[in-house]
Every structure is written in C-alpha cells, then in structure tokens.
Design a protein around this motif. Structure first.
Motif: not given
Length: 475
Positions: A52, A56, A60, A253, A255-257, A270, A272, A368, A371
């Motif tokens: 994951k 990301q 990104c 969120d 891994w995204k954060d 980007t 998501d 993407s 997520n």
C-alpha cells in the motif's frame, strides 16, 4: 484472449509529455524486518502495508522509484548456516508497480538493522558481498535517497539471532558509534529515514525515533546522538505501531497521510479513491474519489481498469461516473466488467483509475489504486456472479456503432446530439487511437483501418460529465 497490458499501459503513460514542469522524484528503499519475532501472519500484514505504501509513493510522483530489501540472519526455511546477518534485494529500483509489489518472505532468525544498512551500502556502490544473498546484488540509485523501514526490533537484544536496531559491535547508549551506518547514510548519502516500528519498549522507541529523520509528526523522546545531522530537531518521521502492522478501523488514510510527508508531488496531478471490496459485485458497488490538478491544468478523461495482482494483466472497466468539481463517484455493476468477462479473466484484481489531463501544452496522466488499506485485492474474477455476468452492456445505449464488427470504417450514431462532448477510441491497453470534440453532432465517421485487428473501446464523455462506452471489433 488474455494478455498482459501493464507494460503497454506504462509505456503509454510515460510517453505523454516530457514531465518538464513536475518536481523530480526520489529513490525509496523499503526495508522489511524478517527476524524471528516477525511470524508469518505479521509478515503478511507488513507486506500489505509495504504494498500500500509503494502504491502511494509511485502514484504521488511518476518519477519515484522503489526497491524492496529484506533483512534477517538466515534464509527463510533453511536452518543451515543460520545466524549470520544477510539481506535479500527483491529488485533494482523500479517505477513499475507490478515489479515493485512482488514481495515474498525471504529471511528469518534475527534482525540486525545497522549491518543490513552496511550491506545495502555495498549494493548501492556496486560492490559484491556474500551477505547479499539475492540474485539482484546491486542497486542503481541516482535520485535523492529515502529509506523506509518496517520493523518490530528491540534496541539491542540477544546474540546473532537477536534483535538489533543499533550496531551489534558497539551498543553503547547515546553513542554515535551505535548508529554507525545510519550516520554514513545520512551524512554521505543525504538519506532520509522513516521508521514504522511495531514496538513499545522505551529504549527501542527512542533508538528508532533517533534513527528517523526530521519531518512527520513524532515529537517524543529520542536517544541522544550528537553526530546526527538531525540532532535536537523535532518532529521526526517515526510511526509507532503498538498493535503491529495490521490497520485498525480508523486508519483508512494511514499510508496516504504518511506519503504526504515523504513525497514531493509539486506540479503533478494526484488522485485518490476508495472502494470497500465486495469481491463479488452482486449489486451496485460504490466508488468515491477526488483528484487535484496543477494550476492551469485541464481535465480530459477518467478511466477505470482492473489489474491482476500477480500477473499485472489489465482490463478496462466501463465507468459511468458523476463528476462534481474535483470529486467523482460511480456505482459499478456486474455488466461493467464485460471486457474482462469476455476475455476470460481469472484470479484476483485491484481497481486502478487513470486520470488524463492537459498541462502547459502537453498531455499527462496519473493513476490511483484503491486507498482502502485492509485488503490485498478488490475484485475476484472467479466469483460466480461475475462469471455469469452478461457479456453485453446492461444499460440503455447512449450511442451505437455500425457496422460492428468493422474492417476499419464505422459510424458512431448518438441517440441525441449533445451540445458538447468528447469522443475517444482506445485499445485495450489504454492507448488513444482517435479522439474528437463533438458539438451538436449525431453521426461521426471514424476510420481505424490502419490499426491491428482486435477489440477497441469507444468512450463518449458528455456535457454532464457522464462517460458512456461501447466496444468495436476490428476485423
């Protein structure tokens, strides 16, 4: 009819534009602790997190590359010659997700992070080492280096089959010598460290937090290391996991954060989206997402695919979407998987969206994955419901194609002439072979005579931001 389309799609993605306006990428080494305290279930959860995170990172910034490095004290399942620190490199740095996410447990018996960094340094310098036991023995890094570590290690416990974040040969508390190879990476290579640490022992937490570079959100105590370029600076890129690497219900969120602190996406679009996997789509399955475009960029198209988690095979999915501002949503139906069903797709797949946009006179795109961090895949094409799905569209046609099949010349006939719309014809790899902006037209003549035989998809994006698709067969 089954084919592997990932390479073609990536070639398509990288061929659009020169990327001259976007921020440069980084080379990420993802280090996985394979020590004996990491049981098989913990490793599966660690692997899911690593995959994951890789997803990301690669979406990104399309210039980012990753390499996965395992470290332990012997080969997994092999008790001969154990208790010797070693590393296993899965592949060289790559931006190919299908390559980067192939991760298996390789090692066992102990974890020596400082020594693993030394062997990784050899790989980066192209130096052979008997402690690198993988076929891939070097790492061709040329971008800013960032190291992300998944570990449950203690500061220093046990012998060669023990658990060590610090130098096995010198474990002195608050001493630069204990962080010998970390300092070499930070000072000589300008490397940034992120520690994802499944441990609550005070000394272990402070040592791992001291290894971490500045950034992130951690503002707690650190082991003292006066030689560290980050000495005395908070916060740090340290992420404590007291309950292991599995995600809890409020960490959607996570891994995204984290990647928001690790990756520079300046100048890149980007995207998501979230979809809670049902594996078998027996009723409407909702996708909700959003995208952000660079200032001055213009939205062109949004596409959906499924990607086999093992082979990288890609199939387009019909994607009737509602777009409000920069947010989009769609309700998938079994009939939307007509192309995958018709091609005999089997196995487990992830959903993958592709955003196409114009920027500075060039065309670009980004992509993407879902997520939603709790599952390894989104769709099971062996599901009886999907296997029995109709092989034609289950919705009223917005337009029709004639003749179909065709030798190359065909007409697109719309039920109603839209005030404005965009027509696009693409092959199953996602390559656009024809496009046209429509205005009050009900019939459009198209010629794909020069294209090879096969199935093509005709998409029309109308003035309500709804996309309709049909397939045309080129004989």
């Amino acid at each position: 009819m089954k084919k592997s389309f990932l390479f073609l799609l990536m070639a398509f993605m990288m061929s659009w534009g020169t990327f001259k306006a976007q921020a440069g990428g980084s080379d990420y080494i993802i280090m996985l602790d394979n020590g004996s305290s990491t049981d098989d279930q913990s490793f599966l959860e660690m692997k899911r997190g690593a995959v994951k995170l890789i997803e990301q990172l690669l979406m990104c910034n399309l210039k980012n590359r990753v390499a996965v490095v395992h470290y332990g004290a012997g080969k997994y399942g092999d008790t001969s010659g154990i208790y010797k620190p070693v590393i296993y490199i899965e592949s060289d740095f790559t931006s190919d997700h299908a390559v980067a996410q192939v991760i298996e447990r390789r090692l066992d018996f102990g974890d020596h992070f400082n020594e693993a960094l030394g062997f990784t340094s050899n790989a980066l310098d192209g130096l052979s080492s008997p402690s690198i036991i993988s076929p891939q023995a070097t790492l061709n890094g040329y971008q800013p280096l960032k190291v992300v570590v998944f570990t449950d290690a203690e500061r220093n416990t046990g012998a060669l089959n023990g658990s060590y974040l610090v130098n096995y040969a010198d474990t002195t508390l608050n001493s630069p010598a204990a962080f010998k190879n970390v300092l070499a990476f930070k000072i000589n290579r300008g490397a940034q460290f992120t520690m994802i640490h499944a441990n609550t022992n005070t000394l272990a937490v402070r040592a791992a937090a001291s290894i971490s570079s500045t950034g992130g959100l951690y503002g707690g105590a650190l082991e003292t290391n006066v030689a560290d370029p980050d000495y005395g600076i908070l916060p740090r890129l340290y992420y404590n996991r007291p309950n292991g690497f599995g995600m809890s219900s409020f960490e959607t969120d996570y891994w995204k954060d984290m990647v928001g602190h690790l990756c520079n996406s300046s100048g890149w679009a980007t995207m998501d989206f979230k979809y809670e996997p049902g594996q078998c789509i027996s009723g409407p399955a909702i996708i909700n997402g959003s995208y952000n475009l660079p200032a001055g960029a213009v939205f062109e198209d949004l596409r959906l695919f499924i990607e086999n988690i093992v082979t990288g095979e890609l199939y387009p999915v019909l994607f009737t979407t509602t777009i409000t501002g920069s947010n989009f949503s769609s309700a998938l139906q079994t009939s939307d998987f007509v192309y995958a069903v018709s091609a005999g797709a089997t196995g487990q797949y992830k959903l993958k969206t592709l955003l196409v946009y114009a920027y500075g006179g060039d065309h670009y795109n980004t992509y993407s994955y879902n997520n939603y961090p709790y599952f390894d895949y989104d769709i099971d094409m062996d599901c009886p419901v999907l296997k029995s799905a109709p092989k034609t569209l289950g919705r009223e046609a917005f337009f029709k194609l004639t003749p179909n099949p065709t030798t190359g010349l065909f007409k697109v006939i719309l039920n109603n002439a839209p005030k404005s719309a965009k027509l696009n014809v693409m092959d199953l790899a996602g390559n656009s072979v024809y496009s046209k902006v429509l205005g009050n037209e009900k019939e459009i003549d198209i010629d794909i005579s020069s294209r090879k035989e096969g199935v093509y998809i005709v998409n029309i994006l109308n003035d309500k931001n709804e996309t309709y698709s049909e397939k045309i067969i080129k004989k």
